[in-house]
Scaffold this active site. Sequence first.
Site, PDB file in Angstrom:
ATOM      1  N   TRP B 325       0.843  -1.202   0.000  1.00  0.00           N
ATOM      2  CA  TRP B 325       0.000   0.000   0.000  1.00  0.00           C
ATOM      3  C   TRP B 325       0.876   1.251   0.000  1.00  0.00           C
ATOM      4  CZ3 TRP B 325      -0.304   4.135   3.324  1.00  0.00           C
ATOM      5  CH2 TRP B 325      -1.421   4.974   3.190  1.00  0.00           C
ATOM      6  N   HIS B 326       2.026   1.155   0.703  1.00  0.00           N
ATOM      7  CA  HIS B 326       2.885   2.339   0.815  1.00  0.00           C
ATOM      8  C   HIS B 326       3.551   2.710  -0.500  1.00  0.00           C
ATOM      9  CE1 HIS B 326       2.402   1.728   5.127  1.00  0.00           C
ATOM     10  NE2 HIS B 326       2.715   2.999   5.227  1.00  0.00           N
ATOM     11  N   GLY B 327       3.765   1.764  -1.366  1.00  0.00           N
ATOM     12  CA  GLY B 327       4.393   2.132  -2.632  1.00  0.00           C
ATOM     13  C   GLY B 327       4.714   0.931  -3.484  1.00  0.00           C
TER      14      GLY B 327
END
Lengths: 295, 478
Positions: B325-327
């Site tokens: 989700w963060h990247g």
Amino acid sequence: MKKFIKYIISILIITILSLYVCDAIYTQVYTSVTPRNKLQYIINTNNEKFDIIFLGSSRVTNHIDTELFDRLSNKKTLNLGVEGAGLNDNLLQLKLLITNNNKISNLFLQVDTNFENENPSNISISEAMPFLRNDVVQNHLSNHFENFNYLKYIPFYRYAINDPKIGFREFFFSLINKKSRINPAIGFTPLDEGFISTNFHSLPKSIANKNNALNHIINICNTSNINLILFISPYCSKIDSDIYIKQLITKIPNLIDLSKGYDDDLFFNCTHLNSRGAKKFTKNLHKATINKVLN
Amino acid sequence: MLFNSFDFAIFLPVVFILYWLLTNKNLKLQNSLIVLASYLFYGWWDWRFLSLMLFSTVIDFSIGIALSKQENKINRKLLLWLSLLINLGILGFFKYANFFIDNFKTAFSFFGNQINSNSFDIILPVGISFYTFQTLSYTIDVYNQKLEPTKNFIAFSAFVSFFPQLVAGPIERATHLLPQIYKKRNFNTDNAINGIHLILWGLFKKIVIADSCAIYANEIFSSYENMNSLSLLLGAIYFAFQIYGDFSGYSDIAIGTSKLFGVDLMTNFKFPYFSRDIAEFWRRWHISLSTWFRDYLYIPLGGSKGSKLLSFRNIFIIFLVSGFWHGANWTFIIWGGLNALYFLPIFISNRNRNNLNIVAQGKIFPNIRELISMSITFILVIIGWIFFRAKSLSIAIEYIQKLLSFNFEKGIQYLSIERYSIELMILIVCFVIFEWNSREHEHPFFGKWRYLKLIMVILGLITLGVYSSIADFIYFQF
């Protein structure tokens, strides 16, 4: 809501008062302490006589061994090169030196790709900020900064936006009179050994038509009887400087070109000599100008 | 629009005055102003992406209404899947398309087949991961009949676009935020003053702590090859405080701003670096995302109710997905996996709910045991941060290898940004003491010294803040 508005107003008043108090304290400290940078040194130097002054960027600070040049030429020499400074900054330095009744016999000025830039850079942006009330500084900067009025009238703005150079850290060191890494009264900062390799690249292929800051410096030197000597500092073998320097010499015929003749092991990086390189360059520059320097 | 920008300093008071003076009498006007201000706030960055947010709003609003009219289970499921596909499809395209293309190309070239496909030139819309998850929570809650779908489009738009938390959270739940938007907000002085305190403290965390740490951490991470072990250790610690100051600072400003408009947002950070184990850390770090994954992924997957093996699988899934989700980078996935590995031993030994209260509650100092467990947890966390911060896996591994070579030659190294690390260490120690002192409160401005602390923070903001380069909040890129 009334209580909230009162609270917000009190916070705003505290903030504005703090800004004024911090601005006043910072300015007081920077304008009254023992100089930690070269602009402070210039502003505090009055009625002095200098045989030779060097102006330029880090390609002067790191390249001119002041004591060696002093010894070789037997003349009182001062290195006022500043990291990141351009010709416009050198102009401000010269104006301040002259306004303070200093007598300069010879001015050595580094000219190379700084010819491309007429705007103020490092010194003016940060180191000159505490001296905005100084007439010379004020006149000089007001022509170049769109936000000059913000800098002058919004308390602490000038220190806040220049925090890496004149923020709390520098303020604190000034306050406790911590000795600077660079002694402004000598001005030479040798760099370590060790060549940091870069990819092959060239200086600009074309050249600016003129540089108003340089023209201004030439005019000041003419009117103040200062012998102006313009020179180019060395580049490493990975920089193709031929085309640019040829054009520069066409524009400034008396420019002393010492850009070549230095092995890469004399460099710290491609535009800066190490301490051994600086010694060699200082000797070469002295040799090249021995007949040009006035007594 | 950045919270730490001059634009926002003008925008906020103007919206505040309009909200309480002009729209005070009418709920519809209050919500309309919120929507208008939120779209202006978002469009300030790039107005073209407003259409994407509007599209997402319209889709989930319509699906919510359709779900309320539909009783057939299959049709209801289809509607839910439609919402998931559209929302995650948009997020996937903007955030992960290039990641998948690049990895497919690498995988095929490994077998000797070259694929000639170019990566897309995609701009990642700010906050897309945040508002997508927020709208998804609405549709899932409506599907699960935990929430009545709204028929008020303006209220729903205000829920999706509420500007204080639009671009970097906290990721609000419809069950928490929508009921507040349905009711007319009345001005509460104490709440608003509390909001101002949170904004000030958030700004301090961002401008003084995070941005100062960023200067050092960026320098150390970008030239890690030339750094000794001590500098690399300090670089990792600085990044830990950079990301904490940056993200928790943003959350504080968001929650504080929201309080000014009479809306309470959920707490997103509860002093995570004072955690005694990794489970506690995840209950205190980015709480709105952790609980989102718990409620909408971990529990639907079976949570810890099935066999141990199934629970392990579920734990790994939520940590890996959280990382992703963060990247779109393997570094984030490994970071997630590493945290799952940290978590497993605690889970197996049933100690994952041991430390529910704040450490040393009611005491001035922690005991030796607490101090040791906090230190171990912090070390584990910063190892994870190295993966999070590094540009690639190989850099992260090399960084850790150099760190563990225990080369302390040259001591504290001078950085080319003209800084010695010792100065920043003093600032961080002062910050930790300040945080420790206020760990049982929302912000440090409480008790009889609150005004003195307020003045200290204002002076700190003025003299220690980094204003030479206005830095984006790190989580904007997610």
